[in-house]
Design a protein around this motif. Structure first.
Motif, PDB file in Angstrom:
ATOM      1  N   THR A   1       7.630  18.335  -0.374  1.00 51.57           N
ATOM      2  CA  THR A   1       6.063  17.766   0.078  1.00 51.57           C
ATOM      3  C   THR A   1       6.151  17.255   1.441  1.00 51.57           C
ATOM      4  OG1 THR A   1       5.436  17.756  -1.546  1.00 51.57           O
ATOM      5  CG2 THR A   1       3.626  17.567  -0.790  1.00 51.57           C
ATOM      6  N   ARG A   2       7.323  16.599   1.472  1.00 50.72           N
ATOM      7  CA  ARG A   2       7.151  14.885   2.934  1.00 50.72           C
ATOM      8  C   ARG A   2       8.200  15.965   3.721  1.00 50.72           C
ATOM      9  NH1 ARG A   2       5.030  10.175   4.058  1.00 50.72           N
ATOM     10  NH2 ARG A   2       6.928   8.518   5.491  1.00 50.72           N
TER      11      ARG A   2
ATOM     12  N   ARG B   1      12.043   1.563  -5.556  1.00 51.48           N
ATOM     13  CA  ARG B   1      12.116   3.025  -5.012  1.00 51.48           C
ATOM     14  C   ARG B   1      10.744   3.661  -4.788  1.00 51.48           C
ATOM     15  NH1 ARG B   1      12.599   7.774  -3.458  1.00 51.48           N
ATOM     16  NH2 ARG B   1      13.869   8.663  -5.776  1.00 51.48           N
ATOM     17  N   GLN B   2      10.160   4.198  -5.954  1.00 53.14           N
ATOM     18  CA  GLN B   2       9.221   5.513  -6.522  1.00 53.14           C
ATOM     19  C   GLN B   2       8.179   5.164  -6.479  1.00 53.14           C
ATOM     20  OE1 GLN B   2       9.586   7.929 -10.335  1.00 53.14           O
ATOM     21  NE2 GLN B   2      11.853   7.981  -9.949  1.00 53.14           N
ATOM     22  N   TRP B   3       8.262   3.391  -6.698  1.00 51.26           N
ATOM     23  CA  TRP B   3       6.729   2.702  -6.482  1.00 51.26           C
ATOM     24  C   TRP B   3       6.341   2.843  -5.441  1.00 51.26           C
ATOM     25  CZ3 TRP B   3       6.743  -2.487  -4.380  1.00 51.26           C
ATOM     26  CH2 TRP B   3       5.536  -2.406  -4.157  1.00 51.26           C
ATOM     27  N   SER B   4       7.339   2.382  -4.671  1.00 52.07           N
ATOM     28  CA  SER B   4       6.686   1.810  -3.195  1.00 52.07           C
ATOM     29  C   SER B   4       6.676   3.367  -2.136  1.00 52.07           C
ATOM     30  CB  SER B   4       7.856   1.272  -2.360  1.00 52.07           C
ATOM     31  OG  SER B   4       9.151   1.976  -2.426  1.00 52.07           O
ATOM     32  N   SER B   5       7.180   4.693  -2.725  1.00 50.61           N
ATOM     33  CA  SER B   5       7.681   5.561  -1.510  1.00 50.61           C
ATOM     34  C   SER B   5       5.810   6.265  -1.528  1.00 50.61           C
ATOM     35  CB  SER B   5       8.289   6.768  -2.166  1.00 50.61           C
ATOM     36  OG  SER B   5       9.662   6.506  -2.641  1.00 50.61           O
ATOM     37  N   PHE B   6       5.498   6.344  -0.312  1.00 50.55           N
ATOM     38  CA  PHE B   6       3.623   7.128  -0.131  1.00 50.55           C
ATOM     39  C   PHE B   6       2.783   6.102  -0.696  1.00 50.55           C
ATOM     40  CE2 PHE B   6       6.404   9.629   1.440  1.00 50.55           C
ATOM     41  CZ  PHE B   6       7.698  10.491  -0.070  1.00 50.55           C
ATOM     42  N   HIS B   7       3.137   4.899  -1.098  1.00 50.47           N
ATOM     43  CA  HIS B   7       1.839   3.826  -1.427  1.00 50.47           C
ATOM     44  C   HIS B   7       0.616   3.691  -0.171  1.00 50.47           C
ATOM     45  CE1 HIS B   7       0.095   0.506  -3.504  1.00 50.47           C
ATOM     46  NE2 HIS B   7       0.855   0.345  -3.787  1.00 50.47           N
ATOM     47  N   PRO B   8      -0.217   3.808  -1.007  1.00 48.27           N
ATOM     48  CA  PRO B   8      -1.259   3.995  -0.222  1.00 48.27           C
ATOM     49  C   PRO B   8      -2.096   2.917   0.175  1.00 48.27           C
ATOM     50  CG  PRO B   8      -1.853   4.354  -2.656  1.00 48.27           C
ATOM     51  CD  PRO B   8      -0.469   4.864  -2.704  1.00 48.27           C
ATOM     52  N   GLU B   9      -1.806   1.825  -0.365  1.00 46.97           N
ATOM     53  CA  GLU B   9      -2.238   0.711   0.434  1.00 46.97           C
ATOM     54  C   GLU B   9      -1.547  -0.004   1.351  1.00 46.97           C
ATOM     55  OE1 GLU B   9      -3.025  -2.295  -3.064  1.00 46.97           O
ATOM     56  OE2 GLU B   9      -3.726  -3.951  -1.628  1.00 46.97           O
ATOM     57  N   PHE B  10      -0.048   0.412   0.913  1.00 49.55           N
ATOM     58  CA  PHE B  10       0.607  -0.447   1.923  1.00 49.55           C
ATOM     59  C   PHE B  10       2.019   0.480   2.813  1.00 49.55           C
ATOM     60  CE2 PHE B  10      -0.621  -3.801  -0.897  1.00 49.55           C
ATOM     61  CZ  PHE B  10      -0.032  -3.747  -2.544  1.00 49.55           C
ATOM     62  N   SER B  11       1.354   0.707   3.163  1.00 50.99           N
ATOM     63  CA  SER B  11       1.781   1.849   4.343  1.00 50.99           C
ATOM     64  C   SER B  11       1.447   1.309   5.367  1.00 50.99           C
ATOM     65  CB  SER B  11       1.361   3.407   3.715  1.00 50.99           C
ATOM     66  OG  SER B  11       1.627   3.931   3.078  1.00 50.99           O
ATOM     67  N   PHE B  12       0.946   0.784   5.571  1.00 50.58           N
ATOM     68  CA  PHE B  12       0.360  -0.267   7.169  1.00 50.58           C
ATOM     69  C   PHE B  12       0.103  -1.769   7.017  1.00 50.58           C
ATOM     70  CE2 PHE B  12      -0.850   3.762   9.195  1.00 50.58           C
ATOM     71  CZ  PHE B  12      -0.890   4.629   8.706  1.00 50.58           C
TER      72      PHE B  12
ATOM     73  N   MET C   1       8.435  15.691  -4.216  1.00 49.78           N
ATOM     74  CA  MET C   1       7.770  14.741  -3.270  1.00 49.78           C
ATOM     75  C   MET C   1       8.351  14.988  -2.293  1.00 49.78           C
ATOM     76  SD  MET C   1       5.318  13.203  -4.855  1.00 49.78           S
ATOM     77  CE  MET C   1       4.667  11.960  -4.805  1.00 49.78           C
TER      78      MET C   1
END
Lengths: 544, 141, 98
Positions: free
Chosen positions: A14-15, A150-161, A11
């Protein structure tokens, strides 16, 4: 501490590739600055007063010597040979080039580090108690739960904006060493009467322009529902948080404007729906993470005896160490607040030195505190003298933990494009005025915090003494606030009156400490006396 | 408006999308458009007769559409879910994860960049509206 | 006078428009007059700078002095690290900041 598996490593790798591609597209003109800015922010890269600034994540403030050495390497190779430890347990570099940023992230990835989501309108670094895993008063080590989040919140598709940034703090003791109630979500890990572990959820706290203390949202969320409940809160925020005004966009404004009761009702309604989606990992995943945080191989039967015959060592010992849960051990705090120095700054040589000490004396572990100091969490009492000698030779042994010169200061107008006034020179002058360590000990616990603008990155609202720098017709001016606290006795500091110039604020600080000394009763800290006598005696001394 | 990127096998829906207010008034529309901030939950009673829901992104930084999309999928919507407006390369992977299966960007997307963006992430940390298994599930399979 | 400043896109260096090019030294800055909007649009489009904006300044015996303290600090470097100032070898550089 947590170690990446192949998934975690993939991950971050990739980032790095993604960001490298984004930088290329920016330099090729495929992205405008407006389109690129949120992307670089989500990789910790700001454009600041003098250059790009990179904020590297130190998840819940924990790192090892290899990582520390990489931080020193980055300072030397890509920056100007120093770094700045922040009030969210991260580290910042002030002289970064955009064209180097992908390589820096690649270097960090080789030691399981990153700058993921350390800025931007997304979920930021999850902070925690700097004494986690070492202090005797915790229910459990809070960091596995921080790692899960931390893992759950990383690259979270709903909560990145999101409407704005979002900050979590996780603790597991009644003593709050992470200013948990002043976060967007604050979590205290607790045990219920049946001995089951759960999360006490607070939401809607924050400092910034409108400081607020987070109200309780739910007293006990079973730990198996930790993530689902966080999703419910984030979704309510993402849907209803204000987007019309950047300065009214945090969740604390939503909670305040809705009212806590209605906000809780919205969250619970959302949670009823989310609960059925099984978003939480199975217990086996938490167990897997918890196993990384097992106690190091403490020696048994060690003596608690310490040779105090060196008086300078004794002063440091009394002030800068904290009791450890294991007999014969101590928690040691390395001060990054030398008298006249820049709070939170460390040279690459000092960073390497701290890495060496951790490796040799602290089971290879260090912590960053939100007060911008460094902790060696697991040291044998028998080793404290040798550690102190090494620190002393490197200018890292100022014995001022929680004393008036242990100042939290934001970078201020010397570095930050958002600032209105310089904060570092004020911190330096205060520390010099009170340089006498006996005088500092006489004053006792006194948490002084300085912000260079109302964004409050210096946490001045949570200072026993808080200082806010403002721009008064093009000149720097400083307001004095009293009575704040970020600990479990959380309170917001109150402004005393008109501001002072750069010399006046130093005198003002001295005046209020004199009022305290004159008025205090047995056992009272500065903030206790203030709470008992009120602001008037202090105003009287300041303004006559 | 630029081409629509569609990730469905069925035929594109012909009927134009009506506004949410119009939809709630009418009884026979099969396509509806939500603006940022309009409440997707209002469509829950009608999901089985909707063939197309379009969600507008007036600015790429306004993330409300991601929640709207996920809510619709979570309540069983299987029709076409389209992101329309300020839809840029660096958001489309998130959009797919939230359940969007067609993208109608205001400005055309470079096809190579779009393909790269969608193929970039081999693994994901959390469950969303797509059927990708999160890393924690793979760890304990 | 009005001078134009920005940050070099690739390096982040603080730069000042000289009339022909970007310089890291504020004393090279030119009075922009009417030319600012065109220069700004062109330089942003050319990706020389990430962004740029006008700053109020005056010409003095010591060179060009931005009016606002923030721009003064931006022109010379952090006041608390004299060794990191733009002209670290010059002990007088930036004395006029405060």
């Amino acid at each position: 501490m947590y170690k990446y598996d192949t998934y975690d490593q993939q991950m971050v790798d990739t980032r790095v590739a993604e960001f490298r591609d984004q930088v290329e597209r920016r330099l090729a003109g495929k992205l405008t600055e407006d389109q690129f800015k949120p992307l670089r922010l989500m990789n910790g890269l700001y454009l600041q007063l003098h250059a790009y600034m990179l904020r590297v994540a130190v998840p819940y403030g924990t790192l090892n010597s290899e990582q520390m050495r990489m931080l020193a390497h980055i300072a030397r190779k890509y920056d100007r040979d120093y770094g700045h430890f922040t009030t969210r347990q991260n580290i910042q570099y002030n002289w970064i080039k955009l064209e180097d940023a992908p390589d820096i992230l690649a270097d960090l990835a080789t030691v399981e580090m990153h700058a993921i989501q350390t800025s931007g309108n997304c979920i930021r670094n999850i902070s925690s108690d700097q004494y986690a895993g070492a202090a005797a008063d915790e229910v459990v080590d809070p960091r596995p739960y921080a790692e899960l989040l931390r893992q759950w919140s990383s690259f979270h598709p709903e909560f990145s904006f999101l409407p704005r940034k979002f900050k979590f703090a996780v603790i597991a003791a009644d003593e709050d060493r992470a200013a948990m109630r002043l976060h967007d979500i604050g979590i205290q890990i607790v045990k219920n009467d049946a001995g089951e572990i759960g999360a006490r959820y607070y939401a809607g706290g924050g400092m910034g322009r409108t400081p607020m203390i987070a109200p309780l949202i739910r007293d006990f969320v079973p730990i198996a529902e930790l993530i689902g409940y966080a999703e419910a809160i984030l979704r309510v925020y993402n849907r209803y948080g204000r987007r019309d005004n950047k300065y009214k966009a945090r969740i604390k404004i939503l909670v305040h404007e809705m009212g806590a009761e209605q906000f809780i009702a919205e969250v619970e309604e959302e949670y009823k729906h989310i609960e059925g989606l099984n978003l939480d990992a199975p217990a086996a995943e938490l167990e897997r993470i918890v196993a990384h945080f097992a106690d190091p191989a403490f020696a048994d039967g060690l003596s608690d005896e310490i040779d105090r015959s060196d008086p300078d060592f004794a002063v440091w010992l009394d002030q800068n160490t904290h009791p450890h849960k294991q007999p014969g051990y101590a928690i040691a705090v390395i001060s990054l607040k030398p008298t006249g120095g820049i709070p939170g700054d460390a040279s690459s040589a000092q960073i390497d030195l701290m890495a060496d000490l951790a490796e040799q004396y602290s089971f290879d572990e260090l912590r960053v505190t939100h007060a911008q100091n460094i902790v060696l969490p697991h040291v044998k009492k028998a080793d404290l003298y040798a550690i102190w000698q090494t620190l002393d030779a490197a200018g890292l042994a100022t014995p001022n933990l929680d004393l008036i010169s242990d100042i939290i200061a934001c970078p201020g107008l010397d570095y930050c494009s958002l600032a209105n006034a310089r904060s570092i020179p004020v911190a330096q002058k205060i520390a010099k005025r009170f340089a006498d360590i006996d005088r500092q000990k006489e004053l006792g616990e006194l948490k002084l915090k300085i912000s260079g603008c109302i964004n409050a990155c210096g946490h001045h609202h949570a200072g026993h003494i808080g200082i806010l720098g403002v721009d008064r017709k093009g000149t720097e001016n400083y307001q004095l606030l009293l009575g704040g606290s970020g600990a479990e006795d959380v309170s917001l500091a109150k402004i005393t009156g008109p501001g002072f110039d750069e010399d006046g604020i130093i005198d003002a600080v001295e005046k209020v400490t004199d009022v305290y000394l004159g008025a205090r009763e047995e056992g009272e800290r500065f903030v206790d006396t203030y709470r008992r006598v009120g602001i008037d005696p202090f105003k009287e001394a300041l303004y006559g | 408006m630029a081409d629509i990127l569609r990730f469905r096998d069925d035929e594109a829906h012909e009927e134009p999308a009506v506004t949410l207010d119009a939809f709630l008034d009418q009884s026979n529309a099969t396509a509806v458009r939500l603006e940022d901030g309009e409440d997707a939950r209002k469509l829950i009673p009608y999901l089985d007769r909707l063939a197309l829901i379009e969600i507008g992104f007036s600015a790429f930084g306004d993330g409300r559409g991601y929640s709207a999309a996920r809510i619709l999928r979570e309540h069983g919507y299987t029709g076409e879910l389209r992101a329309q407006g300020d839809v840029l390369i660096d958001q489309i992977a998130f959009m797919r994860r939230c359940g969007f299966d067609s993208l109608a960007p205001e400005k055309p997307l470079d096809p190579a960049d779009a393909e790269n963006a969608l193929a970039r992430w081999d693994a994901v940390y959390q469950k969303a509206a797509d059927d990708r298994q999160p890393i924690w599930a793979k760890r304990h399979a | 006078m009005n001078i134009l400043t920005g940050n070099d896109l690739k390096t982040g260096d603080v730069v000042w428009w000289t009339g022909e090019a970007w310089s890291r030294h504020v004393s090279d800055a030119a009075e922009m007059g009417e030319t600012a909007p065109d220069v700004m649009a062109r330089e942003i489009a050319a990706r020389a700078v990430s962004d740029c904006y006008l700053v109020d300044a005056e010409r003095t015996a010591d060179g060009i002095l931005p009016a606002h303290i923030k721009e003064k600090i931006r022109a010379t470097g952090p006041t608390v690290r004299p060794d990191l100032k733009l002209a670290p070898a010059d002990p007088a550089a930036g004395n006029w900041v405060i």
